[in-house]
Design an enzyme around this catalytic site. Structure first.
Site, PDB file in Angstrom:
ATOM      1  N   ASP A   9       0.856  -1.182   0.000  1.00 45.87           N
ATOM      2  CA  ASP A   9       0.000   0.000   0.000  1.00 45.87           C
ATOM      3  C   ASP A   9       0.894   1.234   0.000  1.00 45.87           C
ATOM      4  O   ASP A   9       2.040   1.189   0.484  1.00 45.87           O
ATOM      5  CB  ASP A   9      -0.924   0.015   1.224  1.00 45.87           C
ATOM      6  CG  ASP A   9      -1.936   1.154   1.141  1.00 45.87           C
ATOM      7  OD1 ASP A   9      -2.675   1.210   0.140  1.00 45.87           O
ATOM      8  OD2 ASP A   9      -1.988   1.992   2.064  1.00 45.87           O
ATOM      9  N   GLU A  11       0.819   5.735   0.493  1.00 47.53           N
ATOM     10  CA  GLU A  11       0.115   6.983   0.792  1.00 47.53           C
ATOM     11  C   GLU A  11       0.800   8.075  -0.024  1.00 47.53           C
ATOM     12  O   GLU A  11       2.013   8.014  -0.290  1.00 47.53           O
ATOM     13  CB  GLU A  11       0.163   7.308   2.283  1.00 47.53           C
ATOM     14  CG  GLU A  11      -0.466   6.245   3.186  1.00 47.53           C
ATOM     15  CD  GLU A  11      -1.937   6.006   2.941  1.00 47.53           C
ATOM     16  OE1 GLU A  11      -2.600   6.891   2.345  1.00 47.53           O
ATOM     17  OE2 GLU A  11      -2.443   4.944   3.345  1.00 47.53           O
ATOM     18  N   GLU A  59      -6.573  17.634   1.924  1.00 48.72           N
ATOM     19  CA  GLU A  59      -7.512  16.514   1.800  1.00 48.72           C
ATOM     20  C   GLU A  59      -6.811  15.183   2.032  1.00 48.72           C
ATOM     21  O   GLU A  59      -7.384  14.250   2.608  1.00 48.72           O
ATOM     22  CB  GLU A  59      -8.163  16.517   0.411  1.00 48.72           C
ATOM     23  CG  GLU A  59      -9.050  17.714   0.133  1.00 48.72           C
ATOM     24  CD  GLU A  59      -8.267  18.927  -0.358  1.00 48.72           C
ATOM     25  OE1 GLU A  59      -7.009  18.856  -0.447  1.00 48.72           O
ATOM     26  OE2 GLU A  59      -8.910  19.952  -0.653  1.00 48.72           O
ATOM     27  N   HIS A 160      -5.698   6.027   7.556  1.00 50.74           N
ATOM     28  CA  HIS A 160      -4.980   5.183   6.613  1.00 50.74           C
ATOM     29  C   HIS A 160      -3.485   5.262   6.917  1.00 50.74           C
ATOM     30  O   HIS A 160      -2.950   6.316   7.225  1.00 50.74           O
ATOM     31  CB  HIS A 160      -5.229   5.662   5.185  1.00 50.74           C
ATOM     32  CG  HIS A 160      -6.598   5.372   4.676  1.00 50.74           C
ATOM     33  ND1 HIS A 160      -6.851   4.398   3.736  1.00 50.74           N
ATOM     34  CD2 HIS A 160      -7.792   5.911   4.992  1.00 50.74           C
ATOM     35  CE1 HIS A 160      -8.148   4.358   3.493  1.00 50.74           C
ATOM     36  NE2 HIS A 160      -8.746   5.286   4.236  1.00 50.74           N
ATOM     37  N   ASP A 165      -2.342  -0.781   6.476  1.00 46.08           N
ATOM     38  CA  ASP A 165      -3.274  -1.193   5.431  1.00 46.08           C
ATOM     39  C   ASP A 165      -2.752  -2.407   4.669  1.00 46.08           C
ATOM     40  O   ASP A 165      -3.533  -3.262   4.240  1.00 46.08           O
ATOM     41  CB  ASP A 165      -3.539  -0.037   4.466  1.00 46.08           C
ATOM     42  CG  ASP A 165      -4.494   0.998   5.048  1.00 46.08           C
ATOM     43  OD1 ASP A 165      -4.917   0.826   6.209  1.00 46.08           O
ATOM     44  OD2 ASP A 165      -4.811   1.972   4.352  1.00 46.08           O
TER      45      ASP A 165
END
Length: 245
Positions: A9, A11, A59, A160, A165
């Site tokens: 995963d 980010e 965001e 997250h 994750d």
């Protein structure tokens, strides 16, 4: 197919997938990977925070909680690229909505200049979201929804995070593809939880078998019906019984 899986995963600095964030200059700020060999977690991971050399969108911070201040002194992608590529090399990489992660990864590798392989040249790419959509058509198939459906506890997941994750996705993927995650650690991992799990398993070996009455079997079947209904027709225990037959 490789028996070595890398569950991955990432980010990033931006979250607007629909307009292709990696083509807007957005960058990776965290990579988390866990290794699975022969369908067992080995305990080996690759985890790094990265200085993206650009501001992180508010965001995105609201989703993963990673701020500019937290990554300003972290290595740049170029500094971790070789180790990351070596970790992926020759594996089957599993990612949820893989095109998103692969797009960012290829963007990062491409920025390093010639001589760097693309993600699909390094490893086989499997999209676990596609598997989930095929298995549970018409249903929500994000990680949270899949955890609820498959009975995986992700209550510790408030924001997250790439490594967390990836660990959750490992459980989800193994369950979706018929694997077992209750005895999660590989045979060559010693001590701690692994030793405790094996001691419990050994203790069960000498217990006598008990034959259930018809009434107890009926109660058990009713309980499975209830679980099956709550899980949307994907009760893990019932699936394992069917496969065993």
């Amino acid at each position: 197919m490789s028996n070595r899986l890398v569950i991955l995963d990432t980010e990033t600095t931006g979250m607007n997938q629909e307009s292709g964030p990696h083509f807007q200059g957005h960058r990776i700020i965290e990579i988390g990977c866990v290794e699975v060999i022969n369908r067992k977690l080995t305990g080996k991971t690759f985890h790094v925070y990265i200085n993206p050399e650009m501001p992180i969108d508010p965001e995105a911070i609201a989703v993963h909680g990673i701020t500019d201040e937290q990554v300003k002194d972290c290595p740049k992608f170029a500094e971790i690229a070789q180790e990351f590529a070596e970790f992926l090399d020759g594996s089957e990489m599993i990612a949820h909505n893989a095109p998103f992660d692969v797009g960012f990864m290829d963007h990062e590798f491409g920025m390093l200049g010639s001589g760097w392989k693309s993600t699909e040249e390094l490893c086989k790419v499997t999209d676990s979201l596609k598997i989930a959509k095929d298995k549970f058509p018409g249903q929500k198939n994000n990680l949270d929804a899949l955890c609820r459906r498959l009975g995986i506890d992700n209550s510790h997941r408030e924001l997250h995070g790439a490594l967390l994750d990836a660990e959750i996705l490992a459980d989800v993927y193994l369950l979706m593809t018929g694997g077992q995650t209750s005895l999660r650690l590989s045979d060559d991992e010693a001590g701690g939880d692994a030793g405790q799990i094996r001691r419990h398993a050994d203790a069960l070996q000498g217990l006598p078998l008990v034959t259930l009455t018809d009434e107890e079997l009926a109660e058990h079947e009713a309980f499975l019906n209830m679980l099956d209904k709550k899980a949307g027709g994907s009760c893990t225990w019932r699936q394992e019984l069917v496969e065993a037959e």
